[in-house]
Design a protein around this motif. Structure first.
Motif, PDB file in Angstrom:
ATOM      1  N   CYS A  35     -17.525  -2.085  17.533  1.00  0.00           N
ATOM      2  CA  CYS A  35     -18.800  -2.370  18.205  1.00  0.00           C
ATOM      3  C   CYS A  35     -19.791  -3.015  17.251  1.00  0.00           C
ATOM      4  O   CYS A  35     -20.543  -3.911  17.634  1.00  0.00           O
ATOM      5  CB  CYS A  35     -19.375  -1.088  18.806  1.00  0.00           C
ATOM      6  SG  CYS A  35     -18.376  -0.462  20.167  1.00  0.00           S
ATOM      7  N   ASP A  36     -19.796  -2.568  15.997  1.00  0.00           N
ATOM      8  CA  ASP A  36     -20.709  -3.133  15.013  1.00  0.00           C
ATOM      9  C   ASP A  36     -20.393  -4.613  14.790  1.00  0.00           C
ATOM     10  O   ASP A  36     -21.262  -5.489  14.923  1.00  0.00           O
ATOM     11  CB  ASP A  36     -20.597  -2.342  13.704  1.00  0.00           C
ATOM     12  CG  ASP A  36     -21.754  -2.611  12.770  1.00  0.00           C
ATOM     13  OD1 ASP A  36     -22.635  -3.432  13.103  1.00  0.00           O
ATOM     14  OD2 ASP A  36     -21.789  -1.993  11.681  1.00  0.00           O
ATOM     15  N   ALA A  37     -19.129  -4.897  14.487  1.00  0.00           N
ATOM     16  CA  ALA A  37     -18.742  -6.291  14.236  1.00  0.00           C
ATOM     17  C   ALA A  37     -18.972  -7.142  15.489  1.00  0.00           C
ATOM     18  O   ALA A  37     -19.426  -8.292  15.404  1.00  0.00           O
ATOM     19  CB  ALA A  37     -17.283  -6.365  13.799  1.00  0.00           C
ATOM     20  N   LEU A  38     -18.684  -6.575  16.659  1.00  0.00           N
ATOM     21  CA  LEU A  38     -18.855  -7.338  17.900  1.00  0.00           C
ATOM     22  C   LEU A  38     -20.331  -7.602  18.199  1.00  0.00           C
ATOM     23  O   LEU A  38     -20.679  -8.641  18.769  1.00  0.00           O
ATOM     24  CB  LEU A  38     -18.196  -6.620  19.081  1.00  0.00           C
ATOM     25  CG  LEU A  38     -16.660  -6.602  19.048  1.00  0.00           C
ATOM     26  CD1 LEU A  38     -16.118  -5.772  20.206  1.00  0.00           C
ATOM     27  CD2 LEU A  38     -16.076  -8.016  19.085  1.00  0.00           C
ATOM     28  N   SER A  39     -21.205  -6.667  17.828  1.00  0.00           N
ATOM     29  CA  SER A  39     -22.628  -6.910  18.089  1.00  0.00           C
ATOM     30  C   SER A  39     -23.090  -8.139  17.308  1.00  0.00           C
ATOM     31  O   SER A  39     -23.850  -8.963  17.815  1.00  0.00           O
ATOM     32  CB  SER A  39     -23.482  -5.682  17.756  1.00  0.00           C
ATOM     33  OG  SER A  39     -23.596  -5.485  16.358  1.00  0.00           O
ATOM     34  N   THR A  40     -22.600  -8.282  16.101  1.00  0.00           N
ATOM     35  CA  THR A  40     -22.942  -9.445  15.283  1.00  0.00           C
ATOM     36  C   THR A  40     -22.322 -10.711  15.891  1.00  0.00           C
ATOM     37  O   THR A  40     -22.987 -11.732  16.060  1.00  0.00           O
ATOM     38  CB  THR A  40     -22.442  -9.234  13.840  1.00  0.00           C
ATOM     39  OG1 THR A  40     -22.944  -7.978  13.366  1.00  0.00           O
ATOM     40  CG2 THR A  40     -22.895 -10.339  12.915  1.00  0.00           C
ATOM     41  N   ALA A  41     -21.037 -10.614  16.254  1.00  0.00           N
ATOM     42  CA  ALA A  41     -20.321 -11.790  16.773  1.00  0.00           C
ATOM     43  C   ALA A  41     -20.883 -12.264  18.110  1.00  0.00           C
ATOM     44  O   ALA A  41     -21.100 -13.467  18.313  1.00  0.00           O
ATOM     45  CB  ALA A  41     -18.835 -11.467  16.920  1.00  0.00           C
TER      46      ALA A  41
HETATM   47 MG    MG Z   1     -23.090  -5.615  13.554  1.00  0.00          MG
END
Ligand code: MG
Ligand code: ADP
Length: 323
Positions: free
Chosen positions: A259-265
């Motif tokens: 979820c963290d990486a996807l929020s950025t992406a």
């Molecule tokens: Mg993030």
């Protein structure tokens, strides 16, 4: 393990990962809070880019040599590379040569020259980061930055530590909130989605069972200089703050690292790209709330029953995205 009064609430606050971290535990045993805080210290020592002895510090200073890292660091990097692939590198863990050119939390308001930025671009290339077992190899000049995934991973691990040790917990890492269990009265926790234009208030609330709510927004770690607004989520293609029609992207799901990486992406992708990505990656089991530049809101269908606008925001236009 001593089991405390299930209604007893304990809170702890610390500053880790350049973020104010707050843990709220219900019915926790006596040592859980201390163990969670010790884990934060350990993860900071492992993953901070500014600590030379950390795994990330050593990878970034290795000049092309292979570095042996902790198994957890290797796991985070493997997941980061998978998400990088899935998102066509909108999320790039080798973004560090670009992020080091900027300063979004130090207050110096430095904008890199075009020459610096263009020189750094070829050094951002996740396909050249090799992770085999616990061995990591990165070509000289390249560097990694886990700022877009580490807090999510750490939240996952701390949530596991909470299992069976409390009746409920809210682990809050700034924009990342991880929910464990329930409130003492058996009701669900409610997590606010901040109004990007008025960060003191929540524009909506999500009722959450076990899982995480992660927001990437441009209202923190940003500055304005000579009439131009700059923020900390960079487009790996240009090296500039991502040009997007969003002011925040909130991801809801079971796994913090994802979820963290996807929020950025998804922030980089914008509203249309995000919808397409969500439709094509239903297997990831995530939902989202996007706040657009014009104030309107997009939510994915899976959130329809748990999402509600806060008072004062009832008039906001909400579009439900269907699979
Ligand atoms: Mg993030
Ligand atoms: P925060 O850590 O402030 O909650 P995010 O989860 O959105 O915010 O991550 C942003 C951080 O990730 C940046 O501060 C930077 O360290 C790093 N980053 C910026 N742009 C990208 C990108 N395109 N891909 C991967 N990481 C990025």
């Amino acid at each position: 393990n001593t089991t405390a009064d299930p209604g007893a609430r304990t809170t702890g606050t610390g500053f880790y990962f350049d973020t104010v971290v707050t843990f709220t535990l219900y019915g926790a045993d006596e040592t859980l809070m201390t163990e969670l805080q010790n884990a934060c210290v350990r993860y900071e020592q492992l993953l901070s880019r500014t600590i030379p002895e950390s795994d990330v510090g050593r990878i970034n200073a290795a000049e092309g040599q292979t570095v042996t890292v902790d198994a957890e660091t290797a796991d985070i990097l493997r997941r980061a590379l998978e998400i990088s692939d899935m998102t066509d590198h909108a999320f790039s863990v080798t973004i560090a040569p670009l992020t080091t050119l900027w300063d979004f939390s130090g207050g110096t308001e430095r904008v890199p020259t075009e020459e610096e930025r263009l020189a750094a671009l070829p050094l951002v290339d996740d396909s050249r980061l090799k992770v085999e077992g616990n061995e990591v190899t990165l070509p000289a000049g390249m560097m990694i930055d886990l700022g877009g995934i580490a807090k999510g991973y750490i939240a996952d691990e701390l949530a596991k530590m909470c299992e069976g040790r409390c009746t409920g917990a809210l682990l809050n890492f700034g924009g990342n909130v991880y929910v464990v269990g329930q409130k003492p009265d058996g009701s669900l926790f409610r997590v606010g989605v901040r109004d990007p234009k008025d960060t003191g208030s929540s524009l909506a609330v999500i009722s959450m069972g076990q899982g995480t709510v992660v927001t990437s927004g441009v209202y923190e770690r940003c500055f304005e200089k000579d009439g131009v607004f700059y923020h900390h989520i960079l487009d790996p293609e240009t090296g500039l703050p991502a040009e997007t029609d969003l002011t925040s992207a909130t991801i809801v799901g079971p796994r913090g690292a994802d979820c963290d990486a996807l929020s950025t992406a998804l922030f980089v992708m914008g509203a249309e790209g995000a919808a397409q990505f969500w439709r094509e990656h239903q297997d990831l089991g995530f939902e989202y709330v996007l706040v657009l530049e014009d104030g309107s809101i997009h939510i994915t269908q899976g959130l329809e029953s748990s999402f509600s606008l806060a008072s004062g925001y009832q008039e906001r236009e909400v579009t439900v995205i269907a699979p």
